[in-house]
Motif scaffolding. Sequence first.
Motif, PDB file in Angstrom:
ATOM      1  N   ILE A 284      35.482  42.540  67.353  1.00 27.12           N
ATOM      2  CA  ILE A 284      36.127  43.824  67.157  1.00 27.12           C
ATOM      3  C   ILE A 284      35.307  44.939  67.802  1.00 27.12           C
ATOM      4  N   SER A 285      34.565  44.587  68.830  1.00 29.95           N
ATOM      5  CA  SER A 285      33.690  45.585  69.450  1.00 29.95           C
ATOM      6  C   SER A 285      34.489  46.743  70.039  1.00 29.95           C
ATOM      7  N   ALA A 286      35.667  46.447  70.560  1.00 28.24           N
ATOM      8  CA  ALA A 286      36.468  47.527  71.141  1.00 28.24           C
ATOM      9  C   ALA A 286      36.905  48.511  70.061  1.00 28.24           C
TER      10      ALA A 286
ATOM     11  N   VAL B  38      47.142  49.048  57.338  1.00 27.06           N
ATOM     12  CA  VAL B  38      47.370  47.729  57.912  1.00 27.06           C
ATOM     13  C   VAL B  38      48.846  47.360  57.825  1.00 27.06           C
ATOM     14  N   VAL B  39      49.294  46.664  58.839  1.00 26.89           N
ATOM     15  CA  VAL B  39      50.629  46.089  58.791  1.00 26.89           C
ATOM     16  C   VAL B  39      50.454  44.689  58.233  1.00 26.89           C
ATOM     17  N   GLY B  40      50.854  44.515  57.004  1.00 28.17           N
ATOM     18  CA  GLY B  40      50.662  43.232  56.358  1.00 28.17           C
ATOM     19  C   GLY B  40      50.418  43.438  54.883  1.00 28.17           C
TER      20      GLY B  40
ATOM     21  N   LEU C  66      47.093  41.424  60.122  1.00 30.68           N
ATOM     22  CA  LEU C  66      46.060  41.295  59.099  1.00 30.68           C
ATOM     23  C   LEU C  66      45.656  39.844  58.948  1.00 30.68           C
ATOM     24  N   LEU C  67      44.366  39.613  59.007  1.00 28.32           N
ATOM     25  CA  LEU C  67      43.854  38.264  58.772  1.00 28.32           C
ATOM     26  C   LEU C  67      43.432  38.148  57.318  1.00 28.32           C
TER      27      LEU C  67
ATOM     28  N   ALA D  19      38.149  43.570  61.075  1.00 28.16           N
ATOM     29  CA  ALA D  19      38.518  44.943  61.422  1.00 28.16           C
ATOM     30  C   ALA D  19      38.737  45.780  60.164  1.00 28.16           C
ATOM     31  N   ALA D  20      39.486  45.230  59.224  1.00 25.28           N
ATOM     32  CA  ALA D  20      39.762  45.973  57.990  1.00 25.28           C
ATOM     33  C   ALA D  20      38.471  46.229  57.219  1.00 25.28           C
TER      34      ALA D  20
END
Lengths: 337, 337
Positions: free
Chosen positions: A115-117, A154-156, A135-136, A141-142
């Motif tokens: 998630i470096s970007a 988040v979408v999820g 979403l994982l 990221a979250a």
Amino acid sequence: MKENIPTKKKISLDDIARELGLSKSTVSRALSGKGRIGAETSARVHQYVKDMDYAPNLIARSLAQSKTYNLGVILPADSDLAEKPFFQVFLLGACEAAAANDYDVVVTVVVEKDISALKRLVHNKKVDGIILTRLLVHDLAATYLKKTGIPFLVVGSSSDDALVQIDTDHETACEKLTSLLISMGNRKTALIIGSDEHAVNVSRYRGYAMATEGSAEGLDRRIIFQNIGTKTAMDKSVEAAIREGADCILCGDDIICSQVLSKLNNMGLSIPDGIRVASFYDSAHLKYNNPPITALEIDVKELGVVAGQSLIDMISGKEIKKRTILNYQIALKRSTQ
Amino acid sequence: MKENIPTKKKISLDDIARELGLSKSTVSRALSGKGRIGAETSARVHQYVKDMDYAPNLIARSLAQSKTYNLGVILPADSDLAEKPFFQVFLLGACEAAAANDYDVVVTVVVEKDISALKRLVHNKKVDGIILTRLLVHDLAATYLKKTGIPFLVVGSSSDDALVQIDTDHETACEKLTSLLISMGNRKTALIIGSDEHAVNVSRYRGYAMATEGSAEGLDRRIIFQNIGTKTAMDKSVEAAIREGADCILCGDDIICSQVLSKLNNMGLSIPDGIRVASFYDSAHLKYNNPPITALEIDVKELGVVAGQSLIDMISGKEIKKRTILNYQIALKRSTQ
DNA sequence: TTGTATGCGTTATCAC
DNA sequence: GTGATAACGCATACAA
């Protein structure tokens, strides 16, 4: 001297002020509408601005206000998702909401473990808020965004109450669709679904499990195929499902479904006579299949619009619901008749 | 390695300067590498910056330099294009190139006759340059951008030398594929293709026409179907092609192809025995079809990378080629054997 | 090599 | 209601 040549020179608040015999701040207030301002003065400024096609410098405004008027939309670049139309259509919706509020959308790409970007985007303060489009179950990221304090959603669906969520109720939708298929006479309804690292697949599985557990036949692990990602794995799953006597195959999403259809065709099984097929997610992939495929229909663009608008509301400090659920439709088609 | 606690306090060049007993400008130079700077001083600054996790304010930099370090990518939202994976994959490539150069990507959506969102983007000076991801024969966006003077490039081919173009050579590719199919014994090769308002379809048509005109049978207008957009029109085209005795159907793109396949299946025609099928554009839509479909393969992500990098080069003032052509492959599969 | 002064175009805080 | 003036954080021409 007459100046008929339209001056391309960028014009600033200072220029307007000088030209109108006012001060910068007065002009600024006239345009922003904030603070007290004389009606006539305001009119003069607006007229001049219109005539001269004045374009305020948003960078300067950003600096002064510490706001970018940009939304960050994070897209997954994992190869299995790169071609999924969901993200593109969602993005269009988000852009629409953004444009309606004079925001812009900055797109950044991440993969599951990198998630470096995203970090760069936050670090650089290029956006006022962020939308995570997938979403994982264990979402780096979250987790990262929670620590930063930047507004995001988040979408999820997640049990983590700290997350602002926007989603379709996949679990209920899948349960209903599965139940419906069972009630239509399918006794052995197989499930072929993708990675259970994806939150959405977990929800889908739960819905399927709820429905089958409540059925006469009960839940049969032999016709459940999870974490299916490759074409080879899908082919094997289909073969195994048939071998186990499945009379209906539920596909986790549109990509899986189109590959299942291809495999069934290959095996000489016709739909719906030889076997029934349905999908937990619809898209153009399936739309024009023959026969038409029973599937859950989701208005993804609307999802994008709602997510974009909600994020802007969050940024603006409005209180918004922790969890927004959008509608879906079960579209019964010939593939399950 | 200990995780250092993220310091919430925003730290600026001034702070660093004060802390290190230097001046703002020295610190600025040390970080940018521009101008003269003492080796030791530079090292001290860099060390401090690393320790404190300093994040330069890019907005302030933008204001000072009149540069945003943003690339604008314009996506079409016309309904027939909204789900095409081309744009999404291209976008991922563009993001990759941008990130590699410390740029970000701002996405904006337009439809054929409404480029107001593009105008807003330019007017607001939110980007340093723009990529037009699809080119129309009469392209409002390109016409507008030429007038603005902002650096931009188009993905597509045009006879307009004023446009910086990046593209696959669709015309040659389609000519070669068509010729190949003819040489393989297909005497009546039909074409079903989308709107000729899209530059790419014009190129594809030209390639097809070149090949068929040079063949024994010559070009037969009765088996050429242009401006085909709806499922109904595709079905009719397929029916007409069969009626006219076509032994092979060339599809303008992947979406058309999957619908043609569906229709042929519906009509009980098997591939390749009953009829041959090929597509001028490949995608996951076709990848796992059974039988596999002969198609032109284009590395769309690479196209995005090259476009992004080229635009950044333009912005940086480097001279770049007016026209960059990327490779393609003709993938012969079972659908034409 | 380093420091000083100024500019970038807004918004915001005060007096007036 | 309006107008100076100070931030905002960085870059840069110029002076030292």
